[in-house]
Design a protein around this motif. Structure first.
Motif, PDB file in Angstrom:
ATOM      1  N   LEU A   1       0.827  -1.265   0.194  1.00  0.00           N
ATOM      2  CA  LEU A   1       0.017   0.030  -0.055  1.00  0.00           C
ATOM      3  C   LEU A   1       0.943   1.289   0.098  1.00  0.00           C
ATOM      4  O   LEU A   1       0.417   2.471  -0.349  1.00  0.00           O
ATOM      5  CB  LEU A   1      -0.926  -0.020   1.390  1.00  0.00           C
ATOM      6  N   ALA A   2       2.121   1.284   0.629  1.00  0.00           N
ATOM      7  CA  ALA A   2       2.930   2.615   0.576  1.00  0.00           C
ATOM      8  C   ALA A   2       3.154   2.975  -0.833  1.00  0.00           C
ATOM      9  O   ALA A   2       3.497   4.117  -0.776  1.00  0.00           O
ATOM     10  CB  ALA A   2       4.287   1.901   1.187  1.00  0.00           C
ATOM     11  N   MET A   3       3.176   2.180  -1.733  1.00  0.00           N
ATOM     12  CA  MET A   3       3.445   2.623  -3.288  1.00  0.00           C
ATOM     13  C   MET A   3       2.013   3.480  -3.754  1.00  0.00           C
ATOM     14  O   MET A   3       2.044   3.959  -4.820  1.00  0.00           O
ATOM     15  CB  MET A   3       3.904   1.445  -4.028  1.00  0.00           C
ATOM     16  N   GLN A   4       1.225   3.396  -2.968  1.00  0.00           N
ATOM     17  CA  GLN A   4      -0.141   3.979  -3.362  1.00  0.00           C
ATOM     18  C   GLN A   4      -0.634   3.662  -4.465  1.00  0.00           C
ATOM     19  O   GLN A   4      -0.906   4.302  -5.630  1.00  0.00           O
ATOM     20  CB  GLN A   4       0.136   5.534  -3.192  1.00  0.00           C
ATOM     21  N   PRO A   5      -0.783   2.093  -4.740  1.00  0.00           N
ATOM     22  CA  PRO A   5      -1.316   1.656  -5.909  1.00  0.00           C
ATOM     23  C   PRO A   5      -2.781   1.878  -5.934  1.00  0.00           C
ATOM     24  O   PRO A   5      -3.780   2.098  -5.240  1.00  0.00           O
ATOM     25  CB  PRO A   5      -1.103   0.186  -5.566  1.00  0.00           C
ATOM     26  N   LYS A   6      -2.984   1.354  -7.497  1.00  0.00           N
ATOM     27  CA  LYS A   6      -4.384   1.495  -7.820  1.00  0.00           C
ATOM     28  C   LYS A   6      -5.087   0.387  -7.846  1.00  0.00           C
ATOM     29  O   LYS A   6      -6.300   0.298  -7.724  1.00  0.00           O
ATOM     30  CB  LYS A   6      -4.607   2.327  -9.350  1.00  0.00           C
ATOM     31  N   ILE A   7      -4.159  -0.735  -7.905  1.00  0.00           N
ATOM     32  CA  ILE A   7      -4.771  -2.032  -7.691  1.00  0.00           C
ATOM     33  C   ILE A   7      -3.950  -2.870  -6.701  1.00  0.00           C
ATOM     34  O   ILE A   7      -2.792  -2.772  -6.715  1.00  0.00           O
ATOM     35  CB  ILE A   7      -4.629  -2.657  -9.249  1.00  0.00           C
ATOM     36  N   MET A   8      -4.602  -3.789  -6.137  1.00  0.00           N
ATOM     37  CA  MET A   8      -3.867  -4.643  -5.152  1.00  0.00           C
ATOM     38  C   MET A   8      -4.275  -6.146  -5.682  1.00  0.00           C
ATOM     39  O   MET A   8      -5.125  -6.397  -5.827  1.00  0.00           O
ATOM     40  CB  MET A   8      -4.262  -4.531  -3.690  1.00  0.00           C
ATOM     41  N   LEU A   9      -2.763  -6.992  -5.641  1.00  0.00           N
ATOM     42  CA  LEU A   9      -3.209  -8.212  -6.112  1.00  0.00           C
ATOM     43  C   LEU A   9      -2.981  -9.086  -4.930  1.00  0.00           C
ATOM     44  O   LEU A   9      -1.955  -8.847  -4.098  1.00  0.00           O
ATOM     45  CB  LEU A   9      -1.995  -8.686  -7.257  1.00  0.00           C
ATOM     46  N   PHE A  10      -3.533 -10.014  -4.684  1.00  0.00           N
ATOM     47  CA  PHE A  10      -3.506 -11.032  -3.271  1.00  0.00           C
ATOM     48  C   PHE A  10      -3.388 -12.378  -3.952  1.00  0.00           C
ATOM     49  O   PHE A  10      -4.429 -12.807  -4.353  1.00  0.00           O
ATOM     50  CB  PHE A  10      -4.519 -10.922  -2.325  1.00  0.00           C
ATOM     51  N   ASP A  11      -2.117 -13.098  -3.774  1.00  0.00           N
ATOM     52  CA  ASP A  11      -1.961 -14.555  -4.138  1.00  0.00           C
ATOM     53  C   ASP A  11      -2.033 -15.310  -3.020  1.00  0.00           C
ATOM     54  O   ASP A  11      -1.008 -15.708  -2.205  1.00  0.00           O
ATOM     55  CB  ASP A  11      -0.563 -14.615  -5.019  1.00  0.00           C
ATOM     56  N   GLU A  12      -3.091 -16.107  -2.598  1.00  0.00           N
ATOM     57  CA  GLU A  12      -3.364 -16.618  -1.563  1.00  0.00           C
ATOM     58  C   GLU A  12      -2.838 -16.191  -0.321  1.00  0.00           C
ATOM     59  O   GLU A  12      -1.885 -17.108   0.275  1.00  0.00           O
ATOM     60  CB  GLU A  12      -2.795 -18.149  -1.924  1.00  0.00           C
ATOM     61  N   PRO A  13      -3.222 -14.831   0.019  1.00  0.00           N
ATOM     62  CA  PRO A  13      -2.577 -14.332   1.155  1.00  0.00           C
ATOM     63  C   PRO A  13      -2.673 -15.193   2.504  1.00  0.00           C
ATOM     64  O   PRO A  13      -1.807 -14.811   3.446  1.00  0.00           O
ATOM     65  CB  PRO A  13      -3.463 -12.842   1.209  1.00  0.00           C
ATOM     66  N   THR A  14      -3.655 -15.997   2.823  1.00  0.00           N
ATOM     67  CA  THR A  14      -3.866 -16.389   4.069  1.00  0.00           C
ATOM     68  C   THR A  14      -3.489 -18.306   4.055  1.00  0.00           C
ATOM     69  O   THR A  14      -3.554 -18.732   5.049  1.00  0.00           O
ATOM     70  CB  THR A  14      -5.277 -16.655   4.445  1.00  0.00           C
ATOM     71  N   SER A  15      -3.044 -18.646   2.928  1.00  0.00           N
ATOM     72  CA  SER A  15      -2.682 -19.873   2.852  1.00  0.00           C
ATOM     73  C   SER A  15      -1.628 -20.613   3.635  1.00  0.00           C
ATOM     74  O   SER A  15      -1.648 -21.630   4.140  1.00  0.00           O
ATOM     75  CB  SER A  15      -2.426 -20.498   1.371  1.00  0.00           C
ATOM     76  N   ALA A  16      -0.620 -19.580   4.011  1.00  0.00           N
ATOM     77  CA  ALA A  16       0.634 -20.135   4.713  1.00  0.00           C
ATOM     78  C   ALA A  16       0.327 -19.710   6.037  1.00  0.00           C
ATOM     79  O   ALA A  16       1.274 -19.806   6.906  1.00  0.00           O
ATOM     80  CB  ALA A  16       1.742 -19.281   3.996  1.00  0.00           C
ATOM     81  N   LEU A  17      -0.834 -19.326   6.632  1.00  0.00           N
ATOM     82  CA  LEU A  17      -0.973 -18.890   8.102  1.00  0.00           C
ATOM     83  C   LEU A  17      -1.580 -19.800   8.907  1.00  0.00           C
ATOM     84  O   LEU A  17      -2.400 -20.759   8.520  1.00  0.00           O
ATOM     85  CB  LEU A  17      -1.827 -17.808   7.890  1.00  0.00           C
ATOM     86  N   ASP A  18      -1.346 -19.841  10.034  1.00  0.00           N
ATOM     87  CA  ASP A  18      -2.062 -20.829  11.136  1.00  0.00           C
ATOM     88  C   ASP A  18      -3.476 -20.142  11.350  1.00  0.00           C
ATOM     89  O   ASP A  18      -3.811 -19.046  11.143  1.00  0.00           O
ATOM     90  CB  ASP A  18      -1.398 -20.653  12.524  1.00  0.00           C
ATOM     91  N   PRO A  19      -4.222 -21.078  11.693  1.00  0.00           N
ATOM     92  CA  PRO A  19      -5.886 -20.857  11.232  1.00  0.00           C
ATOM     93  C   PRO A  19      -6.082 -19.215  12.391  1.00  0.00           C
ATOM     94  O   PRO A  19      -6.859 -18.568  11.826  1.00  0.00           O
ATOM     95  CB  PRO A  19      -6.426 -21.840  11.989  1.00  0.00           C
ATOM     96  N   GLU A  20      -5.575 -19.381  13.625  1.00  0.00           N
ATOM     97  CA  GLU A  20      -5.932 -18.141  14.384  1.00  0.00           C
ATOM     98  C   GLU A  20      -5.338 -17.077  13.961  1.00  0.00           C
ATOM     99  O   GLU A  20      -5.786 -15.840  14.374  1.00  0.00           O
ATOM    100  CB  GLU A  20      -5.429 -18.441  15.786  1.00  0.00           C
ATOM    101  N   MET A  21      -4.615 -16.947  12.871  1.00  0.00           N
ATOM    102  CA  MET A  21      -4.045 -15.612  12.315  1.00  0.00           C
ATOM    103  C   MET A  21      -4.863 -15.187  11.084  1.00  0.00           C
ATOM    104  O   MET A  21      -4.593 -13.959  10.516  1.00  0.00           O
ATOM    105  CB  MET A  21      -2.609 -15.947  11.875  1.00  0.00           C
ATOM    106  N   ILE A  22      -5.563 -16.294  10.631  1.00  0.00           N
ATOM    107  CA  ILE A  22      -6.099 -15.865   9.230  1.00  0.00           C
ATOM    108  C   ILE A  22      -7.222 -14.780   9.286  1.00  0.00           C
ATOM    109  O   ILE A  22      -7.101 -13.681   8.721  1.00  0.00           O
ATOM    110  CB  ILE A  22      -6.889 -17.167   8.678  1.00  0.00           C
ATOM    111  N   LYS A  23      -7.679 -14.490  10.493  1.00  0.00           N
ATOM    112  CA  LYS A  23      -8.914 -13.556  10.398  1.00  0.00           C
ATOM    113  C   LYS A  23      -8.473 -12.294  10.685  1.00  0.00           C
ATOM    114  O   LYS A  23      -8.680 -11.314  10.078  1.00  0.00           O
ATOM    115  CB  LYS A  23      -9.537 -13.874  11.950  1.00  0.00           C
ATOM    116  N   GLU A  24      -6.968 -12.142  11.384  1.00  0.00           N
ATOM    117  CA  GLU A  24      -6.573 -10.510  11.527  1.00  0.00           C
ATOM    118  C   GLU A  24      -6.087 -10.149   9.910  1.00  0.00           C
ATOM    119  O   GLU A  24      -6.095  -9.014   9.700  1.00  0.00           O
ATOM    120  CB  GLU A  24      -5.278 -10.714  12.398  1.00  0.00           C
ATOM    121  N   VAL A  25      -5.864 -11.014   9.091  1.00  0.00           N
ATOM    122  CA  VAL A  25      -5.318 -10.653   7.830  1.00  0.00           C
ATOM    123  C   VAL A  25      -6.588 -10.213   6.957  1.00  0.00           C
ATOM    124  O   VAL A  25      -6.580  -9.419   6.328  1.00  0.00           O
ATOM    125  CB  VAL A  25      -4.423 -11.694   7.119  1.00  0.00           C
TER     126      VAL A  25
END
Lengths: 404, 252
Positions: free
Chosen positions: B161-185
């Motif tokens: 976000l720091a680059m102030q983009p117009k588009i954001m791509l998310f490539d499986e952003p929660t797949s490597a996370l432990d279950p209890e951390m998925i929600k915060e993301v």
């Protein structure tokens, strides 16, 4: 729900007492006790023998008679102040660096200060070490401390000190020590008379500082997508690595001289340095390549995704991580390079080892004192090498913060 | 939510995008148009080409056939166009890909300083605002290795976000996370979607899709099998493959 309270158990004591440790590790049963006693006796007698040899039997005259030969070779004694000025510059810069980069430099600064202090007051019955020389030695520790205090000032910034280092490292070997042909202040001193530790340090510091950036460029070149760059890097690395250092030194000192016209002849110390730089750069390149390969591709992808240019991806993301990984191997390689500089003896340059051999031939009675001379030289090499590996450990520790 | 979507020229136009890895065709002709402020969820079995597709949008993968136009700039071999496009697109990876040798703050300010040429002070000020937004301003001086997975992924979002983009791509952003951390993301991502960011999200988090997606695309074997609003996809999927896949991931 009912909770069972688990009583807290205190951790076992971290360190046993000295007596306990001795009993457990040295005298746990009868044969361990026997081995301990036998071993201790052997160590004791060896130490006693070494100490009596070093202080009674050994004859250290070759070293005490000509300490300056070991340090600077035949560098004209009336021009010795130029070496002195160089040393002062370096010690002051070491002090400044200590003030700025703190724990990275501290061990080296303290080591240098103590060494200079010891050398200043070391009892040598020789007329060559005059009072002014001793006084000069004694200035150095204070100069280091002065530099440290100045370096700690907020207005003194790292990049100023870095540029001062660059100036000093160019000025000393290119201007102060060689001088100029028609100068009265700095008359020409041919490198044929340079020698001893001066040459050893010149070749190894020069070799390390020049071969490192070349090696990094070669490592990057080897992975380049430009075919010319890639194939040049690969052939350079593989050609140089396929040849022993002695051969390279011979090539540079003999063959290069044959092909070049006499008037454009390059100084022989520089030729040797070129050989060392070539050799070391090829090995550095391969070591760095190992580090580059260890960086996960996701790092480059993330850097691309935020829009960084290739040059910034390499310099800000890939290289800092890759170089950190290869510090131990690179330092190991530089320690070898430092010791390998003794090979220049065979192309007629009197480095520390060469000076030792020259001193042995100084007087007929010195000829049987090889043990003493070589031990002294070995000690100098050991101190520097050990220091380099110690510094590498410190650097790894300091850079290890936040590693995954 | 569709009232947020402005009716204008699409910001992403992909036409018949095809991509091969050696002889394996990963994308067999993907076409998609995304408007400003739209949130797109892409899902499908592994190897279906969904990650490959969003990676062609910022040229982490090169497409061999078809056209991709981002905000009016066509992606080709022109390096300057690629650089311009990458400046407008932020990306969040499955494995976070934070720079381990830099602090959290440095991770975020690096690109604004070197690419946008902002002053260090300005970059840090904005970085702190972003860390505030993803809820971890107190971690600014730490190294990525000292953070939990969920915290690392939130830093990665802030970095993009720091680059102030117009588009954001998310490539499986929660797949490597432990279950209890998925929600915060996911919470951060939902907030971002509600702020009107154009987002393409490859994910199997169907709760996220239900909450904020405008459209969903089901990929299989390098093709778009089915697309529609979350309502259409969840309640009335047309294709058997979609039904089967949804039943598999929604079972538990």
């Amino acid at each position: 729900m009912k909770m069972t309270v688990i009583p807290e158990v205190s951790a076992p004591p971290a360190k046993p007492s000295v007596a306990e440790w001795i009993r457990k590790n040295l005298f746990s049963n009868w044969y361990n006790s026997l081995l301990t006693i036998l071993g201790a006796t052997a160590v004791f007698y060896t130490l006693v023998n070494i100490i009596t040899w070093a202080f009674k039997t050994a004859d250290w005259h070759p070293i005490t008679v000509a300490p300056l030969l070991f340090m600077v070779g035949q560098y004209p004694r009336e021009e010795l102040w130029r070496v002195g000025i160089s040393v002062l510059m370096i010690t002051f810069l070491v002090g400044l660096s200590w003030g700025i980069w703190k724990h990275y430099v501290r061990p080296f600064a303290i080591f240098l200060a103590i060494l200079m202090g010891i050398l200043a007051i070391f009892p040598l019955q020789t007329p060559t070490i005059t009072l002014p020389i001793r006084a000069f030695m004694l200035i150095n520790p204070f100069l280091i401390y002065l530099g440290y205090r100045i370096g700690k000032l907020r207005s003194v910034q790292g990049r100023y000190v870095a540029s001062l280092w660059l100036v000093a490292l160019l000025l000393i070997p290119l201007v102060i020590l060689p001088g100029f042909t028609n100068s009265s202040l700095l008359p020409k001193v041919q490198t044929t008379v340079w020698g001893g530790l001066l040459i050893t340090l010149l070749l190894s510091v020069g070799g390390i500082l020049l071969s490192f950036p070349i090696g990094v460029l070669l490592a990057l070149g080897r992975r380049s997508s430009l075919p010319v760059v890639k194939w040049f890097s690969i052939s350079f690395i593989e050609l140089v690595r396929g040849v022993p250092l002695v051969t390279i030194l011979f090539m540079f000192s003999v063959i290069l001289a044959l092909f070049l016209p006499t008037e454009s002849r390059i100084d022989r110390v520089i030729r040797a340095l070129m050989g060392i730089v070539f050799f070391s750069a090829a090995y550095t390149a391969e070591n760095v390549r190992g580090g580059l390969q260890a960086i996960p591709p996701g790092q480059v992808e993330a850097a691309k995704a935020v829009g960084l240019k290739n040059i910034h991806i390499t310099s800000l993301i890939v290289l800092p991580q890759a170089l950190r990984l290869v510090i131990p191997t690179i330092v190991g390689q530089f320690i070898s390079l430092f010791k390998d500089t003794t090979l220049v003896y065979i192309v007629g340059i009197n480095d520390l080892l060469g000076m030792g051999n020259a001193v042995l031939k100084l007087k007929p009675e010195f000829l049987r004192l090889q043990m003493e001379v070589y031990l002294f030289i070995a000690l100098i090499f050991w101190v520097f090498s050990y220091f380099m590996s110690y510094a590498s450990l410190q650097l790894e520790k300091a850079l290890g913060v936040g590693e995954r | 939510m569709s009232d947020q979507v402005k009716d204008e020229q699409p910001i992403i136009i992909a036409r018949d995008v095809q991509k091969w890895f050696d002889n394996f065709q990963a994308l067999k002709g993907i076409s998609m148009e995304v408007k400003h402020g739209e949130v797109i969820v892409i899902f499908g079995p592994s190897g279906s080409g969904k990650s490959t597709f969003i990676r062609t949008l910022n040229r982490l993968e090169e497409h061999q056939r078809g056209t991709i136009i981002i905000d009016g700039i066509e992606l080709s071999h022109d390096v300057r166009n690629i650089e311009r496009v990458r400046r407008e697109i932020g990306m969040v990876f499955q494995q976070f890909n934070l720079f381990p040798h830099l602090t959290v703050l440095q991770n975020i300010t690096l690109a604004p300083i070197w690419v946008r040429k902002w002053s260090k002070d300005k970059a840090e000020e904005i970085a702190m605002q972003l860390l505030e937004r993803v809820g971890i301003p107190e971690q600014a001086q730490k190294f990525p290795g000292q953070l939990s997975g969920g915290q690392q992924q939130r830093v990665a979002i802030a970095r993009a976000l720091a680059m102030q983009p117009k588009i954001m791509l998310f490539d499986e952003p929660t797949s490597a996370l432990d279950p209890e951390m998925i929600k915060e993301v996911l919470d951060v991502m939902v907030g971002l979607a509600k702020s009107g960011m154009t987002m393409l999200v490859v994910t199997h988090e169907m709760s996220f899709a239900r909450a904020v997606a405008h459209r969903m695309y089901f990929f299989d074997e390098g093709l778009i099998v089915e697309s529609g609003t979350p309502d259409q996809i969840f309640k009335n999927p047309q294709e058997d493959r979609t039904k089967l896949f949804l039943s598999q991931i929604l079972e538990h």
